[in-house]
Design an enzyme around this catalytic site. Structure first.
Site, PDB file in Angstrom:
ATOM      1  N   MET A 216     -36.682  23.506  13.887  1.00  0.00           N
ATOM      2  CA  MET A 216     -38.020  22.953  14.095  1.00  0.00           C
ATOM      3  C   MET A 216     -37.923  21.652  14.898  1.00  0.00           C
ATOM      4  O   MET A 216     -38.843  20.836  14.888  1.00  0.00           O
ATOM      5  CB  MET A 216     -38.711  22.697  12.751  1.00  0.00           C
ATOM      6  CG  MET A 216     -38.933  23.985  11.968  1.00  0.00           C
ATOM      7  SD  MET A 216     -40.321  23.906  10.851  1.00  0.00           S
ATOM      8  CE  MET A 216     -39.792  22.605   9.757  1.00  0.00           C
TER       9      MET A 216
ATOM     10  N   SER B 228     -33.999  16.169   9.061  1.00  0.00           N
ATOM     11  CA  SER B 228     -34.938  15.537  10.001  1.00  0.00           C
ATOM     12  C   SER B 228     -35.820  14.543   9.275  1.00  0.00           C
ATOM     13  O   SER B 228     -36.343  13.610   9.864  1.00  0.00           O
ATOM     14  CB  SER B 228     -35.812  16.608  10.652  1.00  0.00           C
ATOM     15  OG  SER B 228     -35.004  17.605  11.198  1.00  0.00           O
TER      16      SER B 228
ATOM     17  N   LEU C  81     -33.891  17.184  16.074  1.00  0.00           N
ATOM     18  CA  LEU C  81     -32.497  17.612  15.890  1.00  0.00           C
ATOM     19  C   LEU C  81     -31.552  16.441  15.595  1.00  0.00           C
ATOM     20  O   LEU C  81     -31.708  15.346  16.116  1.00  0.00           O
ATOM     21  CB  LEU C  81     -32.000  18.362  17.136  1.00  0.00           C
ATOM     22  CG  LEU C  81     -32.812  19.605  17.533  1.00  0.00           C
ATOM     23  CD1 LEU C  81     -32.129  20.331  18.691  1.00  0.00           C
ATOM     24  CD2 LEU C  81     -33.031  20.554  16.368  1.00  0.00           C
TER      25      LEU C  81
ATOM     26  N   LYS D 208     -27.941  23.971   3.558  1.00  0.00           N
ATOM     27  CA  LYS D 208     -28.721  22.934   2.848  1.00  0.00           C
ATOM     28  C   LYS D 208     -29.975  23.574   2.243  1.00  0.00           C
ATOM     29  O   LYS D 208     -30.375  23.267   1.134  1.00  0.00           O
ATOM     30  CB  LYS D 208     -29.116  21.805   3.795  1.00  0.00           C
ATOM     31  CG  LYS D 208     -29.938  20.731   3.071  1.00  0.00           C
ATOM     32  CD  LYS D 208     -30.186  19.544   3.941  1.00  0.00           C
ATOM     33  CE  LYS D 208     -31.196  19.795   5.000  1.00  0.00           C
ATOM     34  NZ  LYS D 208     -32.558  19.457   4.634  1.00  0.00           N
TER      35      LYS D 208
ATOM     36  N   HIS E 210     -27.819  19.962  13.038  1.00  0.00           N
ATOM     37  CA  HIS E 210     -28.177  21.005  14.000  1.00  0.00           C
ATOM     38  C   HIS E 210     -27.091  21.151  15.062  1.00  0.00           C
ATOM     39  O   HIS E 210     -26.776  22.259  15.493  1.00  0.00           O
ATOM     40  CB  HIS E 210     -29.497  20.665  14.697  1.00  0.00           C
ATOM     41  CG  HIS E 210     -30.685  20.628  13.783  1.00  0.00           C
ATOM     42  ND1 HIS E 210     -31.313  19.469  13.422  1.00  0.00           N
ATOM     43  CD2 HIS E 210     -31.347  21.625  13.145  1.00  0.00           C
ATOM     44  CE1 HIS E 210     -32.324  19.738  12.619  1.00  0.00           C
ATOM     45  NE2 HIS E 210     -32.372  21.045  12.423  1.00  0.00           N
TER      46      HIS E 210
HETATM   47  O1  PAF Z   1     -34.993  25.624   8.565  1.00  0.00           O
HETATM   48  C1  PAF Z   1     -35.866  25.417   9.434  1.00  0.00           C
HETATM   49  O2  PAF Z   1     -35.784  24.488  10.243  1.00  0.00           O
HETATM   50  C2  PAF Z   1     -37.072  26.333   9.493  1.00  0.00           C
HETATM   51  O3  PAF Z   1     -37.486  26.712   8.229  1.00  0.00           O
HETATM   52  C3  PAF Z   1     -36.870  27.568  10.409  1.00  0.00           C
HETATM   53  C4  PAF Z   1     -35.779  28.486   9.864  1.00  0.00           C
HETATM   54  C5  PAF Z   1     -36.495  27.114  11.810  1.00  0.00           C
HETATM   55  C6  PAF Z   1     -38.150  28.384  10.490  1.00  0.00           C
HETATM   56  O4  PAF Z   1     -39.198  27.642  11.023  1.00  0.00           O
END
Ligand code: PAF
Length: 284
Positions: free
Chosen positions: A27, A186, A30, A149, A34
Site C-alpha cells: 500500500m 508504515s 514503503l 508481520k 518492503h
Molecule cells: O499488507 C498490505 O499492505 C495490504 O493489506 C495488501 C496485501 C497490499 C492489500 O492491500
C-alpha cells in the site's frame, strides 16, 4: 523500471515480460521491510524474470473510522526504493481505476478472517482478499511475496489461493525489525518520540512470554498484562493461536499474536511459540 498507473498499461507491459513474474503487493509508504520483500522477489524471479510491485492504498480494507485518508502516501521515495531494490514494474492504480462504482462482487474468506484483527476490523479481510484477487488476475504472477508481520493476512491469503485455485505460490518473508526489535511498519511514522521509545517493549514481552515455557494461554495472559502497563498502550488483543487455523492454541507450536494501540497508531506483531525440545537420551 516501468511505472504503470492503469490496468491497461500494466497488462501491456506484462505482455512482453519474462517469467517467472513475482508480485509484491503493497500500500506504499514503503520502508526497509518492503525493500526486503522486493529483494526476495528479485531473487525468486532471477535476473531474467520480472518483479512487479503494486502500490495501492486500498480503500475497501479500511473501516469508516480508520486511517485511510491519513495513510502515508510517499510516491517519490516509494519509486526510488522499488528501483534500488530491483523492481521492474510498479503498478500504481487510482481507486477509480481499480474499482467500478457499482461493484457487487467481493471475495470473502469466512473462517480465518473472523478472530483477531477480523473482530476489531470488520470487513477488513474482505477488502484485502478482494484487492489481492484482483491484483492476481491483473498481474497473473507465478509467485507473490507477503510479510509474516501480518500473520493473519498471510493465513487468509493462503486459504483464498487454495480454495479458489489461484495458480500463485505464496512466498512468506520473516518480519523485518529495527535493531531494537520494533517491527517495521508504515504506521511507525505516527508514533511520538515517547511512544517510539516504548514501542519495542511489545516485541520484547512477546518474545519473553513465548520463551517462558508457560502454556500458550498463560503466556498470552501474562503478555497481555505486561503490555497493558506500557505507557499509552491499549491492547486490542494478545492471543496464542494455532499457526494455521488461528484457533486458540491448546499446545505448541503456536503463534503469539498481538495488536496494540500505542496512542493513535495500531501496531501488530507476532512471534513463534515453538514446540518444546525433546530430550535426546545421551549415548551410552
Ligand atoms: O499488507 C498490505 O499492505 C495490504 O493489506 C495488501 C496485501 C497490499 C492489500 O492491500
Amino acid at each position: 523500471m516501468i511505472l504503470s498507473k492503469t490496468i491497461r498499461s500494466v497488462r501491456l507491459a506484462l505482455q512482453s515480460a519474462a517469467r517467472p513474474v513475482v508480485l509484491v503487493p503493497t500500500m506504499g509508504g514503503l520502508h526497509g521491510g518492503h525493500r526486503d520483500l522486493i529483494v526476495l522477489a528479485r531473487r525468486r524471479a532471477g535476473a531474467k524474470g520480472t518483479v512487479v510491485v503494486s502500490i495501492f492504498v486500498n480503500p475497501t480494507q479500511f473501516g469508516p473510522k480508520e486511517d485511510f485518508s491519513k495513510y502515508p502516501r510517499t510516491p517519490a521515495s516509494d519509486f526510488s526504493l522499488c528501483e534500488a531494490a530491483g523492481a521492474d514494474i510498479i503498478f500504481s492504480p487510482s481507486p477509480e481505476g481499480m474499482y467500478f462504482p457499482d461493484r457487487s462482487v467481493f471475495v470473502d474468506e469466512s473462517v480465518l478472517s473472523l478472530p483477531l484483527c477480523g473482530k476489531s476490523r470488520p470487513g477488513h479481510f474482505r477488502g484485502v482478499c478482494t484487492v489481492v484477487a484482483k491484483l492476481f488476475h491483473i498481474v497473473q504472477p507465478d509467485e507473490a511475496v507477503f510479510g509474516e508481520k501480518d500473520w493473519q493476512q498471510l493465513a487468509v491469503i493462503r486459504q483464498m489461493v487454495r480454495d479458489l485455485n489461484f495458480p500463485v505460490k505464496i512466498v512468506p518473508h520473516p518480519t523485518v525489525r529495527e535493531a531494537d526489535g520494533l517491527a517495521l511498519s508504515s504506521r511507525n511514522v505516527y508514533l511520538t518520540p515517547e511512544q517510539r521509545a516504548v514501542a519495542p517493549r511489545i516485541n520484547k514481552i512477546l518474545r519473553e512470554c513465548a520463551a517462558s515455557g508457560a502454556s500458550p494461554s498463560s503466556a498470552a495472559k501474562s503478555a497481555r498484562a505486561r503490555i497493558d502497563k506500557i505507557p499509552d498502550a491499549k491492547v486490542d488483543y494478545v492471543e496464542a493461536v494455532h499457526p494455521d487455523t488461528l484457533q486458540p492454541a491448546v499446545a505448541r507450536p503456536a503463534r503469539l499474536v498481538a495488536a496494540v494501540f500505542l496512542g493513535k497508531p495500531r501496531l501488530i506483531d507476532n512471534v513463534s511459540m515453538k514446540s518444546p525440545r525433546r530430550k535426546v537420551p545421551a549415548k551410552r
